[in-house]
Scaffold this motif. Structure first.
Motif, PDB file in Angstrom:
ATOM      1  N   LEU A  55      61.406  42.603  50.587  1.00 25.26           N
ATOM      2  CA  LEU A  55      60.639  43.327  51.592  1.00 25.26           C
ATOM      3  C   LEU A  55      59.171  42.961  51.536  1.00 25.26           C
ATOM      4  N   LYS A  56      58.619  42.673  52.691  1.00 24.87           N
ATOM      5  CA  LYS A  56      57.192  42.410  52.839  1.00 24.87           C
ATOM      6  C   LYS A  56      56.662  43.388  53.880  1.00 24.87           C
ATOM      7  N   PRO A  57      55.338  43.576  53.949  1.00 26.49           N
ATOM      8  CA  PRO A  57      54.807  44.502  54.954  1.00 26.49           C
ATOM      9  C   PRO A  57      55.270  44.180  56.370  1.00 26.49           C
ATOM     10  N   ASP A  58      55.438  42.904  56.689  1.00 30.99           N
ATOM     11  CA  ASP A  58      55.827  42.548  58.056  1.00 30.99           C
ATOM     12  C   ASP A  58      57.334  42.333  58.229  1.00 30.99           C
ATOM     13  N   THR A  59      58.127  42.698  57.209  1.00 33.09           N
ATOM     14  CA  THR A  59      59.582  42.599  57.329  1.00 33.09           C
ATOM     15  C   THR A  59      60.088  43.557  58.404  1.00 33.09           C
ATOM     16  N   ASN A  60      60.894  43.054  59.307  1.00 38.06           N
ATOM     17  CA  ASN A  60      61.537  43.882  60.323  1.00 38.06           C
ATOM     18  C   ASN A  60      62.858  44.390  59.749  1.00 38.06           C
ATOM     19  N   PHE A  61      62.974  45.716  59.665  1.00 33.76           N
ATOM     20  CA  PHE A  61      64.196  46.312  59.106  1.00 33.76           C
ATOM     21  C   PHE A  61      65.461  45.754  59.739  1.00 33.76           C
ATOM     22  N   ARG A  62      65.432  45.625  61.045  1.00 31.45           N
ATOM     23  CA  ARG A  62      66.650  45.261  61.764  1.00 31.45           C
ATOM     24  C   ARG A  62      67.062  43.813  61.498  1.00 31.45           C
ATOM     25  N   ASP A  63      66.168  43.037  60.925  1.00 25.26           N
ATOM     26  CA  ASP A  63      66.513  41.658  60.565  1.00 25.26           C
ATOM     27  C   ASP A  63      67.253  41.579  59.231  1.00 25.26           C
ATOM     28  N   LEU A  64      67.252  42.659  58.483  1.00 26.48           N
ATOM     29  CA  LEU A  64      67.929  42.650  57.185  1.00 26.48           C
ATOM     30  C   LEU A  64      69.437  42.686  57.412  1.00 26.48           C
ATOM     31  N   ASP A  65      70.152  41.809  56.732  1.00 25.64           N
ATOM     32  CA  ASP A  65      71.614  41.776  56.857  1.00 25.64           C
ATOM     33  C   ASP A  65      72.217  43.126  56.490  1.00 25.64           C
ATOM     34  N   GLU A  66      71.570  43.798  55.522  1.00 28.71           N
ATOM     35  CA  GLU A  66      72.127  45.035  54.997  1.00 28.71           C
ATOM     36  C   GLU A  66      71.818  46.253  55.864  1.00 28.71           C
ATOM     37  N   TRP A  67      70.955  46.083  56.868  1.00 27.04           N
ATOM     38  CA  TRP A  67      70.482  47.242  57.626  1.00 27.04           C
ATOM     39  C   TRP A  67      71.605  47.904  58.412  1.00 27.04           C
ATOM     40  N   SER A  68      71.626  49.230  58.362  1.00 24.38           N
ATOM     41  CA  SER A  68      72.575  49.992  59.178  1.00 24.38           C
ATOM     42  C   SER A  68      71.983  51.364  59.447  1.00 24.38           C
ATOM     43  N   SER A  69      72.640  52.120  60.300  1.00 25.78           N
ATOM     44  CA  SER A  69      72.167  53.468  60.588  1.00 25.78           C
ATOM     45  C   SER A  69      72.205  54.328  59.323  1.00 25.78           C
ATOM     46  N   MET A  70      73.100  53.999  58.417  1.00 24.02           N
ATOM     47  CA  MET A  70      73.155  54.675  57.124  1.00 24.02           C
ATOM     48  C   MET A  70      71.825  54.526  56.387  1.00 24.02           C
ATOM     49  N   HIS A  71      71.255  53.330  56.425  1.00 29.17           N
ATOM     50  CA  HIS A  71      69.978  53.096  55.757  1.00 29.17           C
ATOM     51  C   HIS A  71      68.861  53.910  56.389  1.00 29.17           C
ATOM     52  N   ALA A  72      68.929  54.073  57.700  1.00 28.28           N
ATOM     53  CA  ALA A  72      67.928  54.898  58.372  1.00 28.28           C
ATOM     54  C   ALA A  72      67.964  56.312  57.795  1.00 28.28           C
ATOM     55  N   LEU A  73      69.158  56.853  57.618  1.00 28.49           N
ATOM     56  CA  LEU A  73      69.298  58.197  57.054  1.00 28.49           C
ATOM     57  C   LEU A  73      68.794  58.243  55.613  1.00 28.49           C
TER      58      LEU A  73
END
Length: 78
Positions: free
Chosen positions: A23-41
């Protein structure tokens, strides 16, 4: 005193599947392979627990990057 480096460490600690240093300051969450709505929660709960700041799913849908999330947290910590 919170800075973005510490903030990123907290996030990376929470998500075991994200390699430290990913993770970097300019990392876009949605670009992460692991990202899901679960992670948002998880992020919403984490920020509530660790920083005593409430963010919503809507907040998350309006931002893309780690630094934007950090800015919201800092703003609401005041």
């Amino acid at each position: 005193n919170m800075n973005i480096t510490k903030f990123i460490l907290v996030l990376e600690t929470e998500f075991e599947e994200i390699e430290p240093g990913t993770l970097k300051p300019d990392t876009n969450f949605r670009d992460l392979d692991e990202w899901s709505s679960m992670h948002a929660l998880i992020i919403i709960a984490l920020i509530d627990t660790d920083f005593n700041v409430s963010i919503t799913g809507e907040d998350l849908s309006n931002i893309e990057t780690v630094s934007q999330l950090f800015d919201i947290v800092i703003e609401r910590m005041k």
